[in-house]
Structures are given as structure tokens and as C-alpha cells.
Design a protein around this motif. Structure first.
Motif, PDB file in Angstrom:
ATOM      1  N   ASN A  91      -1.874  24.350  40.758  1.00 16.96           N
ATOM      2  CA  ASN A  91      -1.941  22.905  40.549  1.00 16.96           C
ATOM      3  C   ASN A  91      -0.589  22.260  40.881  1.00 16.96           C
ATOM      4  O   ASN A  91       0.381  22.950  41.200  1.00 16.96           O
ATOM      5  CB  ASN A  91      -2.389  22.582  39.116  1.00 16.96           C
ATOM      6  CG  ASN A  91      -1.450  23.167  38.081  1.00 16.96           C
ATOM      7  OD1 ASN A  91      -0.226  23.148  38.227  1.00 16.96           O
ATOM      8  ND2 ASN A  91      -2.020  23.709  37.008  1.00 16.96           N
ATOM      9  N   ASP A  92      -0.525  20.923  40.772  1.00 15.21           N
ATOM     10  CA  ASP A  92       0.696  20.177  41.097  1.00 15.21           C
ATOM     11  C   ASP A  92       1.881  20.614  40.241  1.00 15.21           C
ATOM     12  O   ASP A  92       3.009  20.753  40.743  1.00 15.21           O
ATOM     13  CB  ASP A  92       0.480  18.672  40.914  1.00 15.21           C
ATOM     14  CG  ASP A  92      -0.480  18.080  41.931  1.00 15.21           C
ATOM     15  OD1 ASP A  92      -0.664  18.677  43.014  1.00 15.21           O
ATOM     16  OD2 ASP A  92      -1.038  17.005  41.650  1.00 15.21           O
ATOM     17  N   LYS A  93       1.651  20.820  38.966  1.00 14.43           N
ATOM     18  CA  LYS A  93       2.726  21.206  38.047  1.00 14.43           C
ATOM     19  C   LYS A  93       3.325  22.556  38.454  1.00 14.43           C
ATOM     20  O   LYS A  93       4.548  22.721  38.478  1.00 14.43           O
ATOM     21  CB  LYS A  93       2.189  21.262  36.616  1.00 14.43           C
ATOM     22  CG  LYS A  93       3.230  21.583  35.581  1.00 14.43           C
ATOM     23  CD  LYS A  93       2.631  21.578  34.187  1.00 14.43           C
ATOM     24  CE  LYS A  93       3.669  21.975  33.155  1.00 14.43           C
ATOM     25  NZ  LYS A  93       3.110  22.025  31.809  1.00 14.43           N
ATOM     26  N   GLN A  94       2.472  23.511  38.766  1.00 12.48           N
ATOM     27  CA  GLN A  94       2.958  24.823  39.193  1.00 12.48           C
ATOM     28  C   GLN A  94       3.715  24.720  40.515  1.00 12.48           C
ATOM     29  O   GLN A  94       4.746  25.369  40.701  1.00 12.48           O
ATOM     30  CB  GLN A  94       1.791  25.811  39.326  1.00 12.48           C
ATOM     31  CG  GLN A  94       1.167  26.177  37.999  1.00 12.48           C
ATOM     32  CD  GLN A  94      -0.140  26.913  38.169  1.00 12.48           C
ATOM     33  OE1 GLN A  94      -1.015  26.480  38.925  1.00 12.48           O
ATOM     34  NE2 GLN A  94      -0.284  28.025  37.466  1.00 12.48           N
ATOM     35  N   ASN A  95       3.219  23.900  41.431  1.00 11.92           N
ATOM     36  CA  ASN A  95       3.899  23.749  42.718  1.00 11.92           C
ATOM     37  C   ASN A  95       5.299  23.162  42.550  1.00 11.92           C
ATOM     38  O   ASN A  95       6.222  23.548  43.258  1.00 11.92           O
ATOM     39  CB  ASN A  95       3.080  22.903  43.685  1.00 11.92           C
ATOM     40  CG  ASN A  95       3.656  22.965  45.085  1.00 11.92           C
ATOM     41  OD1 ASN A  95       3.709  24.019  45.693  1.00 11.92           O
ATOM     42  ND2 ASN A  95       4.103  21.829  45.584  1.00 11.92           N
ATOM     43  N   LYS A  96       5.465  22.239  41.604  1.00  9.47           N
ATOM     44  CA  LYS A  96       6.798  21.668  41.342  1.00  9.47           C
ATOM     45  C   LYS A  96       7.789  22.758  40.942  1.00  9.47           C
ATOM     46  O   LYS A  96       8.950  22.740  41.350  1.00  9.47           O
ATOM     47  CB  LYS A  96       6.732  20.607  40.236  1.00  9.47           C
ATOM     48  CG  LYS A  96       6.345  19.254  40.702  1.00  9.47           C
ATOM     49  CD  LYS A  96       6.471  18.263  39.555  1.00  9.47           C
ATOM     50  CE  LYS A  96       6.279  16.857  40.075  1.00  9.47           C
ATOM     51  NZ  LYS A  96       6.442  15.862  39.030  1.00  9.47           N
ATOM     52  N   ILE A  97       7.333  23.690  40.155  1.00 10.19           N
ATOM     53  CA  ILE A  97       8.186  24.806  39.744  1.00 10.19           C
ATOM     54  C   ILE A  97       8.600  25.629  40.963  1.00 10.19           C
ATOM     55  O   ILE A  97       9.766  25.968  41.140  1.00 10.19           O
ATOM     56  CB  ILE A  97       7.476  25.676  38.688  1.00 10.19           C
ATOM     57  CG1 ILE A  97       7.285  24.881  37.398  1.00 10.19           C
ATOM     58  CG2 ILE A  97       8.240  26.978  38.436  1.00 10.19           C
ATOM     59  CD1 ILE A  97       6.343  25.514  36.406  1.00 10.19           C
ATOM     60  N   PHE A  98       7.630  25.923  41.823  1.00 16.27           N
ATOM     61  CA  PHE A  98       7.937  26.706  43.022  1.00 16.27           C
ATOM     62  C   PHE A  98       8.809  25.933  43.997  1.00 16.27           C
ATOM     63  O   PHE A  98       9.638  26.522  44.682  1.00 16.27           O
ATOM     64  CB  PHE A  98       6.666  27.222  43.686  1.00 16.27           C
ATOM     65  CG  PHE A  98       6.112  28.427  42.985  1.00 16.27           C
ATOM     66  CD1 PHE A  98       6.697  29.673  43.146  1.00 16.27           C
ATOM     67  CD2 PHE A  98       5.036  28.305  42.123  1.00 16.27           C
ATOM     68  CE1 PHE A  98       6.215  30.783  42.474  1.00 16.27           C
ATOM     69  CE2 PHE A  98       4.540  29.406  41.455  1.00 16.27           C
ATOM     70  CZ  PHE A  98       5.138  30.647  41.630  1.00 16.27           C
ATOM     71  N   LYS A  99       8.665  24.623  44.036  1.00 14.16           N
ATOM     72  CA  LYS A  99       9.540  23.809  44.882  1.00 14.16           C
ATOM     73  C   LYS A  99      10.989  23.957  44.427  1.00 14.16           C
ATOM     74  O   LYS A  99      11.893  24.132  45.241  1.00 14.16           O
ATOM     75  CB  LYS A  99       9.132  22.345  44.884  1.00 14.16           C
ATOM     76  CG  LYS A  99      10.035  21.491  45.777  1.00 14.16           C
ATOM     77  CD  LYS A  99       9.574  20.072  45.877  1.00 14.16           C
ATOM     78  CE  LYS A  99      10.387  19.204  46.793  1.00 14.16           C
ATOM     79  NZ  LYS A  99      11.614  19.674  47.352  1.00 14.16           N
ATOM     80  N   GLN A 100      11.215  23.925  43.120  1.00 13.40           N
ATOM     81  CA  GLN A 100      12.569  24.121  42.594  1.00 13.40           C
ATOM     82  C   GLN A 100      13.102  25.507  42.951  1.00 13.40           C
ATOM     83  O   GLN A 100      14.250  25.659  43.366  1.00 13.40           O
ATOM     84  CB  GLN A 100      12.588  23.907  41.079  1.00 13.40           C
ATOM     85  CG  GLN A 100      12.349  22.481  40.672  1.00 13.40           C
ATOM     86  CD  GLN A 100      12.168  22.322  39.167  1.00 13.40           C
ATOM     87  OE1 GLN A 100      11.889  23.274  38.447  1.00 13.40           O
ATOM     88  NE2 GLN A 100      12.327  21.098  38.698  1.00 13.40           N
TER      89      GLN A 100
END
Length: 140
Positions: A91-100
Motif C-alpha cells: 500500500n501507499d504507507k508501505q511504499n513511503k517506507i521503502f522510498k525512504q
């Protein structure tokens, strides 16, 4: 002159990777680099997560044999072989973590950062400690 892809894709966030390699080097590009004929690009949703997955030990363990060998150590990473690979949706929240994670490791690589990314991927895939141990010791 006709082209078989959209020029706009080069200016989107994307993954850049070589056609032939001994390693699995996937680079997240948010700056709009343009590649030559020796590289491919992947665009779409959750590109940061995909970059982490493609550079992970889990991906190397599971899928390195899906890409044809070139010599003793090389592999061909053509699109046709990626079409056969299934990746767990996030989901979007998990992707934000991976972006960091991806931004940080591409800014300055350390083994600890790489280990943290792998651990996050193992968690998403609900791997057991035995499975993680096996992968970690199989892929050096």
C-alpha cells in the motif's frame, strides 16, 4: 521516426537497470535521466518498493535462475523474463517506507542499510527465521 515507448516515461520516477550484468543493480531515478540502448526502464506504481525488491537478497534467491546465464556469472535482464515474476502488492504507507530506504541507501550505501531493507522485505513476506537464515547464507 517512430519509437516503441513513451518519451514521457523517461521523466517519471523509474527503475533503471542494465540489459546484461553479473549483479542485480537496479537504480531508482526520480531526476529524469535518459538511458541508452544498454539499459531498460520500469515505470508504474510503487517504483521505490520494486527497486528495493529487485535489489534484495530475496529477489536474487528466488529469481536469479529465471534470467538466462551469460557466461559463468552474467545474466540477461530483459523485460520478457520480468513478465513471469509475481511480486507481493503493498500500500501507499508501505511504499513511503521503502522510498525512504531507497533514497537513503542510494545517497550513501552501507551494509547496515542494505540489511535493513532486506529485513523489511522479509517482514512483508512473513518469512520465518529459518527461511531468512537460509537466504542470507545462500546469497552472499
Amino acid at each position: 521516426m517512430q519509437i516503441a515507448y513513451n518519451w514521457e516515461d523517461f521523466f517519471k520516477p523509474k527503475i533503471v537497470y542494465p540489459n546484461m550484468t553479473q549483479f542485480f543493480p537496479f537504480y531508482y531515478d526520480a531526476k529524469g535521466f535518459i538511458t541508452n540502448q544498454k539499459c531498460f526502464i520500469i515505470t508504474g506504481q510503487y517504483i521505490e518498493y520494486l527497486t528495493a525488491i529487485f535489489n534484495s537478497k530475496l529477489f536474487q534467491f528466488c529469481f536469479s535462475n529465471n534470467f538466462p546465464k551469460l557466461g559463468d556469472k552474467g545474466r540477461e535482464l530483459s523485460k520478457i523474463f520480468f513478465d513471469k515474476i509475481s511480486i507481493l502488492q503493498i500500500n501507499d504507507k508501505q511504499n513511503k517506507i521503502f522510498k525512504q530506504f531507497v533514497d537513503d541507501i542510494q545517497n550513501s550505501y552501507t551494509k547496515e542499510k542494505y540489511a535493513n531493507i532486506n529485513q523489511a522485505i522479509y517482514t512483508i513476506y512473513n518469512l520465518t527465521q529459518d527461511e531468512i537464515y537460509y537466504i542470507e547464507n545462500k546469497i552472499k
